[in-house]
Design a protein around this motif. Structure first.
Motif: not given
Ligand SMILES: N[C@@H](CCC(=O)N[C@@H](CS)C(=O)NCC(=O)O)C(=O)O
Length: 212
Positions: A42-44, A50-52, A62-65
Motif C-alpha cells: 500500500l505504501k507507494p 505514510q499512514l494515516p 494524508a497528514q494526521s493533523n
Molecule cells: N506527519 C505524519 C507522520 C505519519 C507517520 O509517522 N506515520 C507512521 C505511523 S505513525 C507510518 O506510516 N509509518 C510507516 C512507514 O513510514 O513506512 C502524520 O502526522 O500523519
C-alpha cells in the motif's frame, strides 16, 4: 454524505483522534486496519508514503493533523475564524511537542537513554500540564474558547499514552484538566467509540475505557 475510510495500522496512534472526531459527530466511517505485510504494497500508493490516510469518496488525503482539522471542521469542533483556530492550534502543537518525547521513549532500546528520556518527559510534562490546567481554569473546563474543541480531544487522547509512559495519573494534580477529561469522556459518540473500539494490540496497562 461522502464516504469516509480511515486507513491505519491496528492500533490507536495517529489515527485515533480522527476516529474520535468522526465518532463525536456520529459520522460513519470505515476503520480499515492494515497489517505490516499489506502496508508494504500500500505504501507507494499513499500521498506521503505514510499512514494515516483518509479516503473521502475514494480520494486519499494524508497528514494526521490536517485530517483532524478537516474532520473537526465537519463536526464543528474547529474555530469559527482564524483567531479561534489559532487558540486551538497552539494547544494541539504544544501537546504534540510532549507527545514526540513519548514516541522517542517508546522506540528507544537503550535502558539508560530511556530513563533519561523519561526524566525529560516528566519535567516537561509538569510545565506543560500546569500551563494547560491554568488555561482550562479560565475556559470553563475546556482548553480554549470556553467550549469543546478538537484541542480537548487531542489532549485527553494523548493523556492515555502519557499515563502509560510514566505509569502514573499525570492529570491527578490538575483539577481543571480532570474537568477537560470529564467533558471529553461525557460525549456520547466518543464514549461509544471507546467502549466498542478494537482491543489495543499493544495491551497498555492503562486504557481510558477504565474511566468511562
Ligand atoms: N506527519 C505524519 C507522520 C505519519 C507517520 O509517522 N506515520 C507512521 C505511523 S505513525 C507510518 O506510516 N509509518 C510507516 C512507514 O513510514 O513506512 C502524520 O502526522 O500523519
Amino acid at each position: 454524505m461522502p464516504s469516509y475510510k480511515v486507513i491505519y495500522f491496528d492500533f490507536t496512534g495517529r489515527a485515533e483522534p480522527i476516529r474520535w472526531l468522526f465518532s463525536y459527530g456520529n459520522i460513519p466511517f470505515t476503520d480499515q486496519r492494515v497489517s505490516r505485510e499489506e502496508w508494504v504494497k500500500l505504501k507507494p500508493t499513499t500521498p506521503f508514503g505514510q499512514l494515516p490516510v483518509l479516503e473521502i469518496d475514494g480520494e486519499p488525503a494524508a497528514q494526521s493533523n490536517a485530517l483532524c482539522r478537516y474532520v473537526a471542521n465537519l463536526v464543528g469542533l474547529d474555530g469559527k475564524d482564524a483567531k479561534e483556530n489559532l487558540a486551538i492550534n497552539q494547544i494541539v502543537d504544544a501537546a504534540e511537542d510532549l507527545q514526540k518525547g513519548v514516541i522517542e521513549m517508546f522506540f528507544c532500546k537503550d535502558e539508560d537513554k530511556k530513563k533519561e528520556l523519561k526524566a525529560k518527559f516528566v519535567s516537561s510534562s509538569e510545565v506543560l500540564l500546569k500551563n494547560f490546567d491554568d488555561r482550562a481554569g479560565k475556559n470553563g473546563g475546556y482548553l480554549a474558547l470556553n467550549r469543546l474543541t478538537w484541542a480537548d480531544i487531542i489532549v485527553v487522547l494523548n493523556y492515555e499514552s502519557w499515563v502509560n509512559s510514566v505509569d502514573q495519573d499525570v492529570f491527578k494534580p490538575y483539577p481543571n484538566l480532570q474537568k477537560v477529561k470529564k467533558n471529553v469522556l461525557s460525549q456520547d459518540g466518543i464514549r461509544n467509540w471507546i467502549k466498542t473500539r478494537p482491543e489495543n494490540k499493544m495491551k497498555p496497562k492503562y486504557d481510558i475505557k477504565q474511566d468511562l
